[in-house]
Design an enzyme around this catalytic site. Sequence first.
Site, PDB file in Angstrom:
ATOM      1  N   SER A   1      -8.370  -1.321   8.972  1.00 28.36           N
ATOM      2  CA  SER A   1      -8.439  -2.579   9.015  1.00 28.36           C
ATOM      3  C   SER A   1      -9.893  -2.723   9.104  1.00 28.36           C
ATOM      4  CB  SER A   1      -7.953  -3.708   8.538  1.00 28.36           C
ATOM      5  OG  SER A   1      -8.612  -4.887   8.645  1.00 28.36           O
ATOM      6  N   ALA A   2     -10.911  -3.027   7.273  1.00 30.68           N
ATOM      7  CA  ALA A   2     -12.309  -3.741   8.234  1.00 30.68           C
ATOM      8  C   ALA A   2     -11.901  -4.804   8.738  1.00 30.68           C
ATOM      9  CB  ALA A   2     -12.989  -4.500   6.195  1.00 30.68           C
TER      10      ALA A   2
ATOM     11  N   ILE B   1       1.126  -0.829   0.236  1.00 32.63           N
ATOM     12  CA  ILE B   1      -0.244  -0.011  -0.073  1.00 32.63           C
ATOM     13  C   ILE B   1       1.256   0.956  -0.017  1.00 32.63           C
ATOM     14  CG2 ILE B   1      -1.996   1.095   1.132  1.00 32.63           C
ATOM     15  CD1 ILE B   1      -2.451  -1.519   0.167  1.00 32.63           C
TER      16      ILE B   1
ATOM     17  N   LYS C   1      -5.396  -3.270  15.406  1.00 33.91           N
ATOM     18  CA  LYS C   1      -5.538  -2.604  14.667  1.00 33.91           C
ATOM     19  C   LYS C   1      -7.117  -1.111  15.398  1.00 33.91           C
ATOM     20  CE  LYS C   1      -3.479  -2.365  10.814  1.00 33.91           C
ATOM     21  NZ  LYS C   1      -3.235  -1.455  10.227  1.00 33.91           N
TER      22      LYS C   1
ATOM     23  N   TYR D   1      -4.396 -10.052  15.519  1.00 28.53           N
ATOM     24  CA  TYR D   1      -4.086  -8.745  14.183  1.00 28.53           C
ATOM     25  C   TYR D   1      -5.025  -7.728  14.113  1.00 28.53           C
ATOM     26  CZ  TYR D   1      -4.470  -6.313   9.636  1.00 28.53           C
ATOM     27  OH  TYR D   1      -4.874  -5.174   8.552  1.00 28.53           O
TER      28      TYR D   1
HETATM   29  C1  WQD Z   1     -10.438 -13.511   1.055  1.00 33.78           C
HETATM   30  C2  WQD Z   1     -11.696 -14.668   0.232  1.00 33.78           C
HETATM   31  C3  WQD Z   1     -11.038 -16.791   1.851  1.00 33.78           C
HETATM   32  C4  WQD Z   1      -7.277 -17.017   0.241  1.00 33.78           C
HETATM   33  C5  WQD Z   1      -7.725 -10.206   5.421  1.00 33.78           C
HETATM   34  C6  WQD Z   1      -7.686  -9.663   6.932  1.00 33.78           C
HETATM   35  C7  WQD Z   1      -7.555  -7.847   5.876  1.00 33.78           C
HETATM   36  C8  WQD Z   1      -7.201  -7.592   5.227  1.00 33.78           C
HETATM   37  C9  WQD Z   1      -7.413  -8.398   4.023  1.00 33.78           C
HETATM   38  C10 WQD Z   1      -5.470  -6.685   6.002  1.00 33.78           C
HETATM   39  C11 WQD Z   1     -11.847 -15.174   1.213  1.00 33.78           C
HETATM   40  C12 WQD Z   1     -10.182 -16.787   0.566  1.00 33.78           C
HETATM   41  C13 WQD Z   1      -8.202 -17.047   0.308  1.00 33.78           C
HETATM   42  C14 WQD Z   1      -6.913 -18.501  -0.639  1.00 33.78           C
HETATM   43  C15 WQD Z   1      -8.999 -18.963  -0.724  1.00 33.78           C
HETATM   44  N1  WQD Z   1      -5.864  -7.633   5.122  1.00 33.78           N
HETATM   45  N2  WQD Z   1      -9.902 -17.062  -0.103  1.00 33.78           N
HETATM   46  N3  WQD Z   1      -8.124 -19.415  -0.603  1.00 33.78           N
HETATM   47  O1  WQD Z   1      -9.465 -13.176   4.872  1.00 33.78           O
HETATM   48  O2  WQD Z   1     -11.110 -10.917   3.285  1.00 33.78           O
HETATM   49  O3  WQD Z   1      -8.921 -10.517   4.266  1.00 33.78           O
HETATM   50  O4  WQD Z   1      -6.874  -9.573   3.912  1.00 33.78           O
HETATM   51  O5  WQD Z   1      -5.468  -5.488   6.419  1.00 33.78           O
HETATM   52  O6  WQD Z   1      -7.832  -7.413   7.347  1.00 33.78           O
HETATM   53  O7  WQD Z   1      -8.204 -10.043   7.245  1.00 33.78           O
HETATM   54  O8  WQD Z   1      -8.543 -11.860   3.090  1.00 33.78           O
HETATM   55  O9  WQD Z   1      -7.573 -12.637   0.638  1.00 33.78           O
HETATM   56  O10 WQD Z   1      -7.107 -13.680   2.574  1.00 33.78           O
HETATM   57  O11 WQD Z   1      -9.680 -13.447   1.346  1.00 33.78           O
HETATM   58  O12 WQD Z   1     -10.564 -19.551  -0.582  1.00 33.78           O
HETATM   59  O13 WQD Z   1      -5.573 -19.381  -0.949  1.00 33.78           O
HETATM   60  O14 WQD Z   1     -10.512 -15.512  -0.264  1.00 33.78           O
HETATM   61  O15 WQD Z   1     -12.159 -17.351   2.336  1.00 33.78           O
HETATM   62  O16 WQD Z   1     -13.117 -15.769   1.031  1.00 33.78           O
HETATM   63  P1  WQD Z   1      -9.650 -11.885   4.256  1.00 33.78           P
HETATM   64  P2  WQD Z   1      -8.140 -13.080   1.835  1.00 33.78           P
END
Ligand code: WQD
Length: 337
Positions: A124-125, A12, A154, A150
């Site tokens: 973060s959300a 970012i 935040k 984490y």
């Molecule tokens: C997205 C979707 C997974 C990997 C996290 C943090 C959040 C922010 C963004 C920092 C979900 C699915 C993922 C994989 C999958 N980070 N997935 N296979 O969990 O929404 O958010 O990252 O601020 O704080 O919590 O992001 O990209 O890990 O997952 O199926 O190998 O993809 O289940 O539905 P997430 P993600």
Amino acid sequence: MRVLLTGGAGYIGSHTALVLMERGHDVVVLDDFSNSSIEAVRRIEELGGRAVQLVTADLADPAAARAALEGIDFDAAIHLAGLKAVGESVAQPTRYYRVNIDSALVLLDLMHERGVTKLVFSSSATVYGDPTVSPIDESQPSGVGLTNPYGWTKAMIEQIIRDTRAARPELGAVLLRYFNPVGAHPSGRIGEDPSGIPNNLMPFIAQVAVGKRERLSVFGDAYPTPDGTGVRDYIHVMDLAEGHVAALERIEPGVEAYNLGSGTGSSVLEVVRAFEQASGRPVPYDIVPPRAGDVAEVVADPSKANERLGWSTTRSLAEACADSWRWQSTNPGGYAG
Ligand code: WQD
């Protein structure tokens, strides 16, 4: 303005540095390079057409940070430095609390000592925990029942900033709650460069498409969503960077939280298809059990940022996939080459 960008060599941070430079701001990048590359700074200067001031220091170490910033002026700070892997935070809670909270405390005191009153904080959300409504607006409860250290860091830093502003009324701070940042600068010269196995969906998909990984594991397909896979609000990193600058240029005394998202949800399988379309490469996958801590849907209601910051996303998921692919395919080993 002269802007101190902590974590400015990161994913970012590097994109935000570039938008700051394009908007005529001077950038001081502070980074300890524990999870980023100095090559990113070189490429920011290449793309921005001018130098950034680079300060190498661990912001969580007050003495080291003070020494490194001695004699370096700045008018505002954008605080991105910190540890950010949800799963790792569960395994290493004390490290996450120490690094993330100490970094924020050191920065707040440094700003106070220097009379710097403008702060943009990378939140973060995750602070919303397992949302009961979707899309989520800023009135939803935050810092309640979170599932990982984490996310707690935040939420705690948001509270620290509120309490600090109560004691120091001149402070103006915005808390930017990111949804799911994806994509890369359209040049393909900077992008997301995760170390080890990517935790997040898009970089993992990109590594499958480029042949670095065999197959994607889709974490569950029985969620109450249109195709059963997880739905998230993917925001192009350039839109996110522009959101930081829009917030910085409108800061007033007080503390305001803003959701930075598109307001549109996309499922895992929709992202897979979009990436295959953008890259022309297959992304084979297997459906596996859900990941612990995951929720079905996390989508932003970004109307507060739209109205108050005059900012909204302008780039699509398809553009994010195309830009991510350009970065990944031209830098298969990331910044290491
Ligand atoms: C997205 C979707 C997974 C990997 C996290 C943090 C959040 C922010 C963004 C920092 C979900 C699915 C993922 C994989 C999958 N980070 N997935 N296979 O969990 O929404 O958010 O990252 O601020 O704080 O919590 O992001 O990209 O890990 O997952 O199926 O190998 O993809 O289940 O539905 P997430 P993600």
